[in-house]
Design a protein around this motif. Sequence first.
Motif, PDB file in Angstrom:
ATOM      1  N   SER A 172       7.913 -10.297   4.744  1.00 23.69           N
ATOM      2  CA  SER A 172       7.782 -10.782   3.373  1.00 23.69           C
ATOM      3  C   SER A 172       6.805  -9.934   2.564  1.00 23.69           C
ATOM      4  CB  SER A 172       7.324 -12.239   3.372  1.00 23.69           C
ATOM      5  OG  SER A 172       6.092 -12.384   4.063  1.00 23.69           O
ATOM      6  N   GLU A 173       5.835  -9.317   3.234  1.00 23.47           N
ATOM      7  CA  GLU A 173       4.836  -8.500   2.540  1.00 23.47           C
ATOM      8  C   GLU A 173       5.446  -7.250   1.908  1.00 23.47           C
ATOM      9  OE1 GLU A 173       1.522  -8.605   1.797  1.00 23.47           O
ATOM     10  OE2 GLU A 173       1.436 -10.694   2.447  1.00 23.47           O
ATOM     11  N   TYR A 174       6.631  -6.876   2.362  1.00 20.66           N
ATOM     12  CA  TYR A 174       7.241  -5.690   1.759  1.00 20.66           C
ATOM     13  C   TYR A 174       7.582  -5.957   0.297  1.00 20.66           C
ATOM     14  CZ  TYR A 174       9.948  -1.609   0.728  1.00 20.66           C
ATOM     15  OH  TYR A 174      10.375  -0.445   0.131  1.00 20.66           O
ATOM     16  N   TYR A 175       8.182  -7.100   0.026  1.00 21.60           N
ATOM     17  CA  TYR A 175       8.604  -7.386  -1.345  1.00 21.60           C
ATOM     18  C   TYR A 175       7.500  -8.036  -2.172  1.00 21.60           C
ATOM     19  CZ  TYR A 175      11.650  -8.638  -5.215  1.00 21.60           C
ATOM     20  OH  TYR A 175      12.214  -8.752  -6.464  1.00 21.60           O
ATOM     21  N   LYS A 176       6.660  -8.835  -1.528  1.00 20.96           N
ATOM     22  CA  LYS A 176       5.575  -9.533  -2.225  1.00 20.96           C
ATOM     23  C   LYS A 176       4.239  -9.131  -1.611  1.00 20.96           C
ATOM     24  CE  LYS A 176       7.974 -12.210  -5.081  1.00 20.96           C
ATOM     25  NZ  LYS A 176       7.838 -12.158  -6.558  1.00 20.96           N
ATOM     26  N   SER A 177       3.937  -7.861  -1.638  1.00 21.80           N
ATOM     27  CA  SER A 177       2.703  -7.345  -1.038  1.00 21.80           C
ATOM     28  C   SER A 177       1.478  -7.962  -1.703  1.00 21.80           C
ATOM     29  CB  SER A 177       2.663  -5.821  -1.180  1.00 21.80           C
ATOM     30  OG  SER A 177       1.409  -5.317  -0.803  1.00 21.80           O
ATOM     31  N   SER A 178       0.614  -8.557  -0.891  1.00 18.98           N
ATOM     32  CA  SER A 178      -0.564  -9.227  -1.438  1.00 18.98           C
ATOM     33  C   SER A 178      -1.555  -8.253  -2.059  1.00 18.98           C
ATOM     34  CB  SER A 178      -1.251 -10.050  -0.343  1.00 18.98           C
ATOM     35  OG  SER A 178      -1.536  -9.263   0.793  1.00 18.98           O
ATOM     36  N   SER A 179      -1.588  -7.019  -1.591  1.00 19.64           N
ATOM     37  CA  SER A 179      -2.543  -6.035  -2.112  1.00 19.64           C
ATOM     38  C   SER A 179      -2.104  -5.418  -3.438  1.00 19.64           C
ATOM     39  CB  SER A 179      -2.784  -4.929  -1.088  1.00 19.64           C
ATOM     40  OG  SER A 179      -3.435  -5.443   0.055  1.00 19.64           O
ATOM     41  N   LYS A 250      -0.129   9.168  -9.654  1.00 19.18           N
ATOM     42  CA  LYS A 250      -1.364   8.592  -9.114  1.00 19.18           C
ATOM     43  C   LYS A 250      -1.240   7.080  -8.932  1.00 19.18           C
ATOM     44  CE  LYS A 250      -6.348   8.298 -10.038  1.00 19.18           C
ATOM     45  NZ  LYS A 250      -7.441   8.666 -10.988  1.00 19.18           N
ATOM     46  N   ILE A 251      -0.693   6.407  -9.930  1.00 18.56           N
ATOM     47  CA  ILE A 251      -0.495   4.960  -9.830  1.00 18.56           C
ATOM     48  C   ILE A 251       0.506   4.646  -8.720  1.00 18.56           C
ATOM     49  CG2 ILE A 251       0.417   2.919 -11.001  1.00 18.56           C
ATOM     50  CD1 ILE A 251      -0.699   4.081 -13.616  1.00 18.56           C
ATOM     51  N   GLY A 252       1.571   5.422  -8.661  1.00 20.18           N
ATOM     52  CA  GLY A 252       2.595   5.199  -7.642  1.00 20.18           C
ATOM     53  C   GLY A 252       2.055   5.316  -6.238  1.00 20.18           C
ATOM     54  N   ILE A 253       1.199   6.292  -5.990  1.00 21.21           N
ATOM     55  CA  ILE A 253       0.604   6.467  -4.662  1.00 21.21           C
ATOM     56  C   ILE A 253      -0.233   5.251  -4.293  1.00 21.21           C
ATOM     57  CG2 ILE A 253      -1.094   7.808  -3.347  1.00 21.21           C
ATOM     58  CD1 ILE A 253      -0.080  10.284  -4.859  1.00 21.21           C
ATOM     59  N   ARG A 254      -1.021   4.763  -5.240  1.00 22.14           N
ATOM     60  CA  ARG A 254      -1.861   3.585  -4.977  1.00 22.14           C
ATOM     61  C   ARG A 254      -1.009   2.368  -4.621  1.00 22.14           C
ATOM     62  NH1 ARG A 254      -5.677   3.465 -10.217  1.00 22.14           N
ATOM     63  NH2 ARG A 254      -6.462   1.533  -9.254  1.00 22.14           N
ATOM     64  N   LEU A 255       0.057   2.157  -5.370  1.00 25.26           N
ATOM     65  CA  LEU A 255       0.928   1.009  -5.130  1.00 25.26           C
ATOM     66  C   LEU A 255       1.672   1.135  -3.803  1.00 25.26           C
ATOM     67  CD1 LEU A 255       2.328   0.655  -8.746  1.00 25.26           C
ATOM     68  CD2 LEU A 255       0.850  -0.998  -7.597  1.00 25.26           C
ATOM     69  N   ASN A 256       2.211   2.316  -3.527  1.00 26.04           N
ATOM     70  CA  ASN A 256       2.942   2.525  -2.280  1.00 26.04           C
ATOM     71  C   ASN A 256       2.038   2.353  -1.064  1.00 26.04           C
ATOM     72  OD1 ASN A 256       5.411   3.024  -3.518  1.00 26.04           O
ATOM     73  ND2 ASN A 256       5.105   5.238  -3.601  1.00 26.04           N
ATOM     74  N   ASN A 257       0.842   2.912  -1.118  1.00 28.92           N
ATOM     75  CA  ASN A 257      -0.079   2.811   0.017  1.00 28.92           C
ATOM     76  C   ASN A 257      -0.477   1.367   0.290  1.00 28.92           C
ATOM     77  OD1 ASN A 257      -0.033   5.547   0.480  1.00 28.92           O
ATOM     78  ND2 ASN A 257      -1.948   5.972  -0.591  1.00 28.92           N
ATOM     79  N   ALA A 258      -0.692   0.603  -0.783  1.00 30.51           N
ATOM     80  CA  ALA A 258      -1.050  -0.809  -0.607  1.00 30.51           C
ATOM     81  C   ALA A 258       0.068  -1.556   0.111  1.00 30.51           C
ATOM     82  CB  ALA A 258      -1.333  -1.454  -1.961  1.00 30.51           C
ATOM     83  N   LYS A 259       1.304  -1.304  -0.284  1.00 33.67           N
ATOM     84  CA  LYS A 259       2.457  -1.972   0.324  1.00 33.67           C
ATOM     85  C   LYS A 259       2.617  -1.566   1.787  1.00 33.67           C
ATOM     86  CE  LYS A 259       5.907  -2.737  -2.366  1.00 33.67           C
ATOM     87  NZ  LYS A 259       6.055  -4.210  -2.400  1.00 33.67           N
ATOM     88  N   ILE A 260       2.464  -0.299   2.085  1.00 33.79           N
ATOM     89  CA  ILE A 260       2.601   0.192   3.458  1.00 33.79           C
ATOM     90  C   ILE A 260       1.594  -0.485   4.381  1.00 33.79           C
ATOM     91  CG2 ILE A 260       2.262   2.219   4.941  1.00 33.79           C
ATOM     92  CD1 ILE A 260       3.379   3.869   2.492  1.00 33.79           C
TER      93      ILE A 260
END
Length: 276
Positions: A172-179, A250-260
């Motif tokens: 579930s964290e993939y689609y609704k990542s808490s970070s 830069k924003i994309g990297i931050r968001l992707n890393n949080a989800k991973i």
Amino acid sequence: MRFSISILLVLIFFKSTAQSYELPTVHLEELTFIEVKDALNNGVKSVIIPTGGTEPNGPHMVLGKHNFRVKYLAQEIALKLSDAIVAPTIAYVPEGRIDPLEGWMNLPGTIHLPEKYFMKLIEYAARSFKQHGFKDIILIGDSGGNQNGLKKVSESLNLEWKDTNVRVHYISEYYKSSSISTVLDSLETEGFNPKDFGEHAGLTHTSRLLAINKELLRVDIMETLEYNDWSIDENRRLGYGGNPSQSSVKIGIRLNNAKILDCVDQINKLKDESRK
């Protein structure tokens, strides 16, 4: 920052009690059956089934956004897990209705697979992996329409396989990542307008794909777009909500890393908790 599976340069090392085992890639479809067999014999026991979707994403982003994004993120999750490979991405998912037309089926290029068939596809992919010796079958979905089906399949198969050592994990964290919300809060303090983040193909979604492969966007168009209110039904026909012009790598990297990182944490917890 361009993502290219075909020129992945780093060998992937899988740890087992006996030895370190290396593969040229974590992607199943790029391996031979001998390589998969050897991987299973050397500590690779997890497989990630990524599900994407084919739908409109505004005039600035390709129809396969979900597929490109989930394939890249599944790769990064697998690398961090160190015992996983990635199944081929499932690009046909629930997207609305064909007759009568509903949802994204109103716009050209959309491919719809009714949920019951989507679930059967996931189910038999999972059954195939169980047959060959995988112990943890991990389901991730990049599109909202995938979530219910993935959850139901995991629950059904786990009930059926409760007396075995095989588990199916819906992440579930993939689609609704808490970070993700933490990153968005940070962006707001940096001066970004939360309205620009968008519900679909806005600042956040566009940034996340931009960080993977710029060629999947029409940047010249993206830079000219203005805020579009997703809450107005007629505006949805533009295929995006929010403000894509504010996107950045830069924003994309931050968001992707949080989800991973959120996904890796949940997967490791589910592996342990599901067998207690």
